[in-house]
Design an enzyme around this catalytic site. Structure first.
Site, PDB file in Angstrom:
ATOM      1  CG  HIS A  80      27.992  40.225  38.552  1.00  0.00           C
ATOM      2  ND1 HIS A  80      27.186  39.299  39.160  1.00  0.00           N
ATOM      3  CD2 HIS A  80      28.447  41.038  39.539  1.00  0.00           C
ATOM      4  CE1 HIS A  80      27.163  39.518  40.464  1.00  0.00           C
ATOM      5  NE2 HIS A  80      27.932  40.562  40.719  1.00  0.00           N
ATOM      6  CG  ASN A 122      21.096  42.795  30.267  1.00  0.00           C
ATOM      7  OD1 ASN A 122      21.903  43.646  29.917  1.00  0.00           O
ATOM      8  ND2 ASN A 122      20.630  42.712  31.506  1.00  0.00           N
TER       9      ASN A 122
HETATM   10  C1  GRF Z   1      20.877  41.641  35.122  1.00  0.00           C
HETATM   11  O1  GRF Z   1      20.893  42.583  36.146  1.00  0.00           O
HETATM   12  C2  GRF Z   1      22.210  40.942  35.031  1.00  0.00           C
HETATM   13  O2  GRF Z   1      23.269  41.696  35.479  1.00  0.00           O
HETATM   14  C3  GRF Z   1      22.042  39.741  35.922  1.00  0.00           C
HETATM   15  O3  GRF Z   1      20.701  39.380  35.761  1.00  0.00           O
HETATM   16  C4  GRF Z   1      19.917  40.505  35.405  1.00  0.00           C
HETATM   17  C5  GRF Z   1      19.113  40.131  34.203  1.00  0.00           C
HETATM   18  O4  GRF Z   1      18.144  41.080  33.907  1.00  0.00           O
HETATM   19  N1  GRF Z   1      23.005  38.719  35.566  1.00  0.00           N
HETATM   20  P1  GRF Z   1      17.307  40.962  32.566  1.00  0.00           P
HETATM   21  O5  GRF Z   1      16.542  39.644  32.629  1.00  0.00           O
HETATM   22  O6  GRF Z   1      18.265  40.999  31.421  1.00  0.00           O
HETATM   23  O7  GRF Z   1      16.388  42.136  32.585  1.00  0.00           O
END
Ligand code: GRF
Length: 208
Positions: A116, A19
């Site tokens: 989330h 993300n």
């Molecule tokens: C994501 O699935 C988000 O929804 C949750 O943690 C995960 C983070 O994934 N809060 P990344 O590290 O961004 O790949």
């Protein structure tokens, strides 16, 4: 550039950082009118720090202290100081696996967002994709929300739906939700950075 100060993001994460990559790349491409001012992680080996360094963005490992699921007082002070020093306007939680508490929340009231992997208020907490499969829902998705004192329950900025397929396993569903997060999170951060949304009680509304 006309020398105007850019909106500044402080990103916190504990994991692989996908993300964060979506958000950093959207900033670089001008799709989010902001810059990443600092990336902090409670885990020295987290992928998010590596992604930040590859992009030559300031990145630091800040130890969380003695607790397992939250920051201890000293760590909380260190996080607040690092984010204030970086003059962040918005804190973006991108897979940060610690619950933020009192002093941290007060320091950045209404300036912390989280993503989330479910359609909240369904399935807060860990492994939300697995909770959705176990419950047998036909659609799930992801939610971007402002962070308040509860867990996964602040005012909702945006949501995106992901269908649950008969052949889904926890892994395949998690992957499709994760891909959807990379579309939704940059859009929501852009809306906040542009000052397009305001919080009215539990609701986040578009400013007229
Ligand atoms: C994501 O699935 C988000 O929804 C949750 O943690 C995960 C983070 O994934 N809060 P990344 O590290 O961004 O790949």
């Amino acid at each position: 550039m006309n020398g105007e100060r850019k909106f500044r993001l402080g990103v916190l994460g504990s994991g692989k950082g996908s993300n964060f990559v979506a958000i950093a790349d959207a900033c670089a491409a001008g799709r989010i009118p902001a810059e990443v001012a600092i990336v902090l992680s409670d885990l020295a080996e987290a992928g998010i720090l590596e992604h930040a360094r590859q992009r030559r963005l300031p990145a630091r490992h800040l130890p969380p202290g003695k607790f397992r699921t939250k920051l201890d007082e000293e760590a909380e002070r260190a996080y607040v100081a690092a984010l204030e020093d970086a003059q962040v306007d918005l804190i973006v939680l991108a897979g940060f696996m610690r619950v933020l508490k009192g002093d941290f929340l007060r320091a950045f009231e209404e300036r912390i967002v989280n993503i989330h992997p479910s359609l909240l208020p369904s399935f807060p907490g860990l492994e939300a994709w697995k909770q959705a499969l176990d419950h047998g829902v036909k659609v799930t998705g992801c939610t971007v929300h402002f962070v308040d004192a509860g867990v996964d329950c602040g005012p909702i900025i945006g949501q995106q739906v992901v269908p649950v397929l008969d052949e889904d396993t926890p892994e395949t569903l998690h992957q499709r939700i994760n891909a959807t997060e990379h579309e939704l999170y940059p859009k929501c951060v852009a809306a906040v950075a542009r000052g397009e949304v305001s919080i009215q009680g539990r609701r986040v509304v578009r400013k007229k």
